[in-house]
Design a protein around this motif. Structure first.
Motif, PDB file in Angstrom:
ATOM      1  N   VAL A 168       0.805  -1.224   0.000  1.00  0.00           N
ATOM      2  CA  VAL A 168       0.000   0.000   0.000  1.00  0.00           C
ATOM      3  C   VAL A 168       0.834   1.270   0.000  1.00  0.00           C
ATOM      4  N   GLY A 169       1.631   1.486   1.041  1.00  0.00           N
ATOM      5  CA  GLY A 169       2.385   2.734   1.114  1.00  0.00           C
ATOM      6  C   GLY A 169       3.451   2.827   0.057  1.00  0.00           C
ATOM      7  N   ALA A 170       4.179   1.727  -0.157  1.00  0.00           N
ATOM      8  CA  ALA A 170       5.287   1.764  -1.116  1.00  0.00           C
ATOM      9  C   ALA A 170       4.786   1.982  -2.527  1.00  0.00           C
ATOM     10  N   MET A 171       3.706   1.291  -2.920  1.00  0.00           N
ATOM     11  CA  MET A 171       3.231   1.412  -4.287  1.00  0.00           C
ATOM     12  C   MET A 171       2.667   2.793  -4.565  1.00  0.00           C
ATOM     13  N   ALA A 172       2.053   3.404  -3.573  1.00  0.00           N
ATOM     14  CA  ALA A 172       1.504   4.749  -3.787  1.00  0.00           C
ATOM     15  C   ALA A 172       2.594   5.700  -4.254  1.00  0.00           C
ATOM     16  N   GLY A 173       3.739   5.664  -3.604  1.00  0.00           N
ATOM     17  CA  GLY A 173       4.842   6.519  -4.014  1.00  0.00           C
ATOM     18  C   GLY A 173       5.429   6.107  -5.333  1.00  0.00           C
ATOM     19  N   LEU A 174       5.531   4.798  -5.548  1.00  0.00           N
ATOM     20  CA  LEU A 174       6.142   4.315  -6.778  1.00  0.00           C
ATOM     21  C   LEU A 174       5.313   4.689  -7.989  1.00  0.00           C
TER      22      LEU A 174
ATOM     23  N   CYS B 245       0.201  -7.149 -30.390  1.00  0.00           N
ATOM     24  CA  CYS B 245       0.549  -7.203 -28.974  1.00  0.00           C
ATOM     25  C   CYS B 245       2.043  -6.916 -28.836  1.00  0.00           C
ATOM     26  N   GLU B 246       2.368  -5.757 -28.273  1.00  0.00           N
ATOM     27  CA  GLU B 246       3.760  -5.377 -28.028  1.00  0.00           C
ATOM     28  C   GLU B 246       4.118  -5.732 -26.587  1.00  0.00           C
ATOM     29  N   LEU B 247       5.149  -6.550 -26.425  1.00  0.00           N
ATOM     30  CA  LEU B 247       5.640  -6.894 -25.097  1.00  0.00           C
ATOM     31  C   LEU B 247       7.044  -6.330 -24.946  1.00  0.00           C
ATOM     32  N   HIS B 248       7.207  -5.375 -24.055  1.00  0.00           N
ATOM     33  CA  HIS B 248       8.507  -4.744 -23.815  1.00  0.00           C
ATOM     34  C   HIS B 248       9.056  -5.253 -22.489  1.00  0.00           C
ATOM     35  N   VAL B 249      10.105  -6.061 -22.594  1.00  0.00           N
ATOM     36  CA  VAL B 249      10.695  -6.718 -21.427  1.00  0.00           C
ATOM     37  C   VAL B 249      11.984  -5.995 -21.054  1.00  0.00           C
ATOM     38  N   TYR B 250      12.114  -5.677 -19.767  1.00  0.00           N
ATOM     39  CA  TYR B 250      13.283  -4.938 -19.287  1.00  0.00           C
ATOM     40  C   TYR B 250      14.166  -5.868 -18.452  1.00  0.00           C
ATOM     41  N   PRO B 251      15.364  -6.150 -18.955  1.00  0.00           N
ATOM     42  CA  PRO B 251      16.239  -7.113 -18.288  1.00  0.00           C
ATOM     43  C   PRO B 251      16.668  -6.653 -16.898  1.00  0.00           C
ATOM     44  N   GLY B 252      16.781  -7.610 -15.989  1.00  0.00           N
ATOM     45  CA  GLY B 252      17.384  -7.357 -14.697  1.00  0.00           C
ATOM     46  C   GLY B 252      16.519  -6.634 -13.685  1.00  0.00           C
ATOM     47  N   VAL B 253      15.242  -6.348 -14.031  1.00  0.00           N
ATOM     48  CA  VAL B 253      14.356  -5.662 -13.093  1.00  0.00           C
ATOM     49  C   VAL B 253      13.125  -6.514 -12.827  1.00  0.00           C
ATOM     50  N   GLY B 254      12.446  -6.208 -11.715  1.00  0.00           N
ATOM     51  CA  GLY B 254      11.310  -7.007 -11.292  1.00  0.00           C
ATOM     52  C   GLY B 254       9.990  -6.301 -11.462  1.00  0.00           C
ATOM     53  N   HIS B 255       9.097  -6.537 -10.501  1.00  0.00           N
ATOM     54  CA  HIS B 255       7.739  -6.013 -10.564  1.00  0.00           C
ATOM     55  C   HIS B 255       7.755  -4.491 -10.589  1.00  0.00           C
ATOM     56  N   LEU B 256       7.000  -3.914 -11.529  1.00  0.00           N
ATOM     57  CA  LEU B 256       6.959  -2.465 -11.718  1.00  0.00           C
ATOM     58  C   LEU B 256       8.357  -1.885 -11.914  1.00  0.00           C
ATOM     59  N   LEU B 257       9.211  -2.679 -12.555  1.00  0.00           N
ATOM     60  CA  LEU B 257      10.566  -2.282 -12.970  1.00  0.00           C
ATOM     61  C   LEU B 257      11.485  -1.980 -11.796  1.00  0.00           C
TER      62      LEU B 257
ATOM     63  N   ASP C 298       9.321  -1.693  -0.810  1.00  0.00           N
ATOM     64  CA  ASP C 298      10.652  -1.097  -0.914  1.00  0.00           C
ATOM     65  C   ASP C 298      11.096  -0.992  -2.369  1.00  0.00           C
ATOM     66  N   PHE C 299      10.210  -0.412  -3.217  1.00  0.00           N
ATOM     67  CA  PHE C 299      10.470  -0.336  -4.648  1.00  0.00           C
ATOM     68  C   PHE C 299      11.638   0.596  -4.967  1.00  0.00           C
ATOM     69  N   ASP C 300      12.382   0.204  -5.969  1.00  0.00           N
ATOM     70  CA  ASP C 300      13.502   1.002  -6.462  1.00  0.00           C
ATOM     71  C   ASP C 300      13.478   0.935  -7.984  1.00  0.00           C
ATOM     72  N   PRO C 301      12.561   1.665  -8.630  1.00  0.00           N
ATOM     73  CA  PRO C 301      12.418   1.543 -10.085  1.00  0.00           C
ATOM     74  C   PRO C 301      13.666   2.013 -10.817  1.00  0.00           C
ATOM     75  N   ASP C 302      14.034   1.255 -11.818  1.00  0.00           N
ATOM     76  CA  ASP C 302      15.176   1.628 -12.639  1.00  0.00           C
ATOM     77  C   ASP C 302      14.793   2.839 -13.492  1.00  0.00           C
ATOM     78  N   PRO C 303      15.491   3.963 -13.377  1.00  0.00           N
ATOM     79  CA  PRO C 303      15.052   5.173 -14.076  1.00  0.00           C
ATOM     80  C   PRO C 303      15.129   5.062 -15.590  1.00  0.00           C
ATOM     81  N   VAL C 304      16.118   4.339 -16.101  1.00  0.00           N
ATOM     82  CA  VAL C 304      16.245   4.189 -17.554  1.00  0.00           C
ATOM     83  C   VAL C 304      15.098   3.343 -18.097  1.00  0.00           C
ATOM     84  N   ALA C 305      14.821   2.232 -17.422  1.00  0.00           N
ATOM     85  CA  ALA C 305      13.707   1.377 -17.840  1.00  0.00           C
ATOM     86  C   ALA C 305      12.380   2.120 -17.724  1.00  0.00           C
ATOM     87  N   ARG C 306      12.195   2.849 -16.619  1.00  0.00           N
ATOM     88  CA  ARG C 306      10.959   3.602 -16.404  1.00  0.00           C
ATOM     89  C   ARG C 306      10.724   4.607 -17.521  1.00  0.00           C
TER      90      ARG C 306
END
Length: 297
Positions: free
Chosen positions: A12-18, A250-262, A272-280
């Motif tokens: 809840v809290g982490a995803m809101a910010g992410l 159907c376009e599927l864009h897969v980003y290597p080395g990152v997980g849920h919500l990049l 404790d999300f840490d989105p990859d800025p380049v992938a984002r």
């Protein structure tokens, strides 16, 4: 999702910010300026047991009177049991800046008396409301996309596959005319959390989008982390393969080395999300290009 999807309840809290971070690519603010966020107009699109469910409408700035723009309904994540429409407000603002009428939608969260089946009914009601109110909202009822994040992606995908029981829209399902999905739960066959939320009111397969891909599907774009353990890549791959086999885009864009919500934090993908800025930023660009190519040329 994999067994153990119950981890999504802790987002809840982490995803809101992410989700605020994922809403738009990094922007450069000029010194001395104060950006004023666009405020949406709230509407009650449905009343259930005396409680109104709201849709929040963002419109493109500077549109000539009488313009009919493409529209997009947005559905937040949160494991079907948490979250709020304002989690996708930044994304809605981005889509409005592109020229779409963007509408974050409130849906019922699963609990003691509600299940994802109820949320899906709300999603279908939102598409019906948007098309019914299209003249007042200034949107084109045959150019109405669905955007969903994680569990919200599941609900949007259901509207395009299982369908909403009407012949509305370009694809005759009452659901979206295009799908833009971020880490969507399109295969819930192995998700223990989702199974429990259903409360034995239906077989899981009846509400797993990958099992209901139609021969005639709307165009789809999916953004997916290669290492996602909450909504694994294999579900998105199968979904796209089946859509393409039926003749859909159907376009599927897969980003290597990152997980849920990049996220780069692979050990704790549910918080404790840490989105990859380049992938984002690339994902945002891909979503924008997809919508521009279809409807905004």
């Amino acid at each position: 999702m994999i067994p153990g999807g119950e981890m999504l309840q802790r987002t809840v809290g982490a995803m809101a910010g992410l989700l605020a971070v994922l809403g738009s690519a990094s922007a450069q603010i000029q010194p001395g300026t104060t950006p004023v966020p666009q405020a949406p107009v709230a509407h009650v699109y449905r009343t259930v047991n005396g409680a109104g469910l709201q849709a929040f409408v963002f419109t493109p700035d500077g549109r000539p009177a009488g313009t009919r723009s493409p529209g997009i309904l947005l559905f937040h994540g949160g494991g079907w049991a948490a979250g709020n429409p304002d989690w996708v407000f930044p994304t809605a603002r981005r889509f409005a800046d592109l020229g779409l009428v963007a509408v974050p939608v409130q849906y019922r969260l699963s609990g003691e008396t509600t299940t994802p089946i109820d949320a899906f009914a709300d999603v279908c009601a939102a598409f019906q409301w948007a098309r019914r109110e299209a003249p007042a909202l200034g949107l084109d009822p045959d150019r109405l996309a669905g955007y969903g994040v994680s569990a919200g992606g599941h609900l949007a995908a259901l509207a395009a596959t299982v369908g909403c029981g009407t012949a509305e829209g370009r694809y005759g399902t009452g659901g979206p005319d295009a799908l833009v999905l971020s880490s969507p739960a399109v295969d819930v066959s192995g998700d223990g959390h989702f199974t429990r939320l259903l409360r034995e009111r239906a077989p899981v397969a009846a509400y797993s989008p990958v099992e209901h891909v139609r021969p005639r599907m709307p165009p789809v774009l999916i953004v997916q982390g290669e290492k996602d353990t909450l909504t694994p890549l294999r579900g998105a791959r199968t979904f796209c393969e089946r859509a393409i086999a039926g003749g859909a885009k159907c376009e599927l864009h897969v980003y290597p080395g990152v997980g849920h919500l990049l996220t780069r934090n692979l050990a704790h993908q549910e918080d404790d999300f840490d989105p990859d800025p380049v992938a984002r930023d690339d994902a945002v660009a891909k979503q924008n290009a997809f919508l521009r190519t279809m409807w905004l040329r």
